[in-house]
Scaffold this active site. Structure first.
Site, PDB file in Angstrom:
ATOM      1  N   HIS A  13       1.118  15.642  -0.694  1.00  0.00           N
ATOM      2  CA  HIS A  13       1.185  16.695  -1.709  1.00  0.00           C
ATOM      3  C   HIS A  13       1.044  18.038  -0.993  1.00  0.00           C
ATOM      4  O   HIS A  13       0.035  18.255  -0.315  1.00  0.00           O
ATOM      5  CB  HIS A  13       0.036  16.562  -2.717  1.00  0.00           C
ATOM      6  CG  HIS A  13      -0.042  15.228  -3.394  1.00  0.00           C
ATOM      7  ND1 HIS A  13       0.855  14.833  -4.354  1.00  0.00           N
ATOM      8  CD2 HIS A  13      -0.896  14.198  -3.246  1.00  0.00           C
ATOM      9  CE1 HIS A  13       0.535  13.611  -4.778  1.00  0.00           C
ATOM     10  NE2 HIS A  13      -0.519  13.198  -4.114  1.00  0.00           N
ATOM     11  N   SER A  45       0.869  -1.174   0.000  1.00  0.00           N
ATOM     12  CA  SER A  45       0.000   0.000   0.000  1.00  0.00           C
ATOM     13  C   SER A  45       0.912   1.231   0.000  1.00  0.00           C
ATOM     14  O   SER A  45       2.069   1.125  -0.374  1.00  0.00           O
ATOM     15  CB  SER A  45      -0.990  -0.054   1.156  1.00  0.00           C
ATOM     16  OG  SER A  45      -0.318  -0.346   2.348  1.00  0.00           O
ATOM     17  N   CYS A  55      -2.845  -2.022   4.357  1.00  0.00           N
ATOM     18  CA  CYS A  55      -3.649  -3.241   4.395  1.00  0.00           C
ATOM     19  C   CYS A  55      -3.862  -3.721   5.822  1.00  0.00           C
ATOM     20  O   CYS A  55      -4.530  -4.726   6.047  1.00  0.00           O
ATOM     21  CB  CYS A  55      -3.044  -4.334   3.522  1.00  0.00           C
ATOM     22  SG  CYS A  55      -1.385  -4.800   3.969  1.00  0.00           S
TER      23      CYS A  55
END
Lengths: 144, 144
Positions: free
Chosen positions: A74, A69, A89
């Site tokens: 950002h 995963s 997960c």
């Protein structure tokens, strides 16, 4: 009997963050490097980080792959905004993650979302238990 | 007046996919390479792709950075499961993306989620319009 659910995906959208921190690609890299271990996740590769504009003035994007995963950040320094995804997960300590991220980037206020991904994904009982604890943790973090 | 919203984050969790496709790291790379242009997004770096187990038998993870957001794919061939995230700072054709992904990986059935990220992020009117169209597109894709 099979139990279900792939794992939690926590999203944080933060406002009024410290623009100096949001421009700091090395800080983003360090957070991505440290967070998996702090969340008891397994880092698969070193993070990669990309800066927009001189000195990251237009923003920084970073991603780290954790056992199947990912965590992504950002940043938008001029808007004092950042978006963070932690998709795992297995369950993790969401309140700890939110607290750390809010402190590191000096986030003024934030929205969070949590989606339990893969609702029909077969799991073992122990992981299912961890997911339930994770959802509880998320709710506690929201009201905390 | 400022309008709001950072952009849409579309999530797809697919079941009963073709395990051959889910093991195929080159296919994952190609999808990540082509999807941004097909969605009128700007690819910032080539995708990176990581395989688990020999020939990707334990799964493939791939991420591509598109102008300040990302697309991520995680596959689990043994479970015939995959998770996909398309997170963009502007609206995109969600029904087209879902259709392509379902076809490429021969997904039997899937769940989707869409979150409008950064609800308070200031935007210009044209982008806000695109986001509204994107939400409509998502709803059409769900009922289509």
């Amino acid at each position: 009997m099979e139990l279900f659910g792939f794992g939690p995906h926590l999203m944080l959208d933060g406002y009024d963050a410290n623009p100096e921190k949001l421009r700091d690609a090395e800080l983003v890299r360090r957070v991505l490097d440290e967070l998996p271990e702090e969340m008891e996740m397994t880092k698969v590769l070193p993070p990669f980080v990309y800066s927009y504009g001189p000195g990251g003035e237009d923003g920084v994007t970073g991603v780290v792959i954790i056992a199947e995963s990912h965590i992504a950040i950002h940043t938008f320094p001029k808007k004092r905004f950042l978006s963070i995804d932690i998709f795992s997960c297995k369950a993790f300590d969401m309140s700890k993650a939110l607290k750390k991220l809010a402190e590191v980037f000096e986030i003024g206020r934030y929205e969070t979302y949590m989606i339990q991904r893969g609702k029909e994904f077969p799991k073992d009982p122990e992981l299912a238990r961890q997911i339930v604890l994770g959802e509880r943790e998320y709710l506690e973090a929201r009201v905390g």
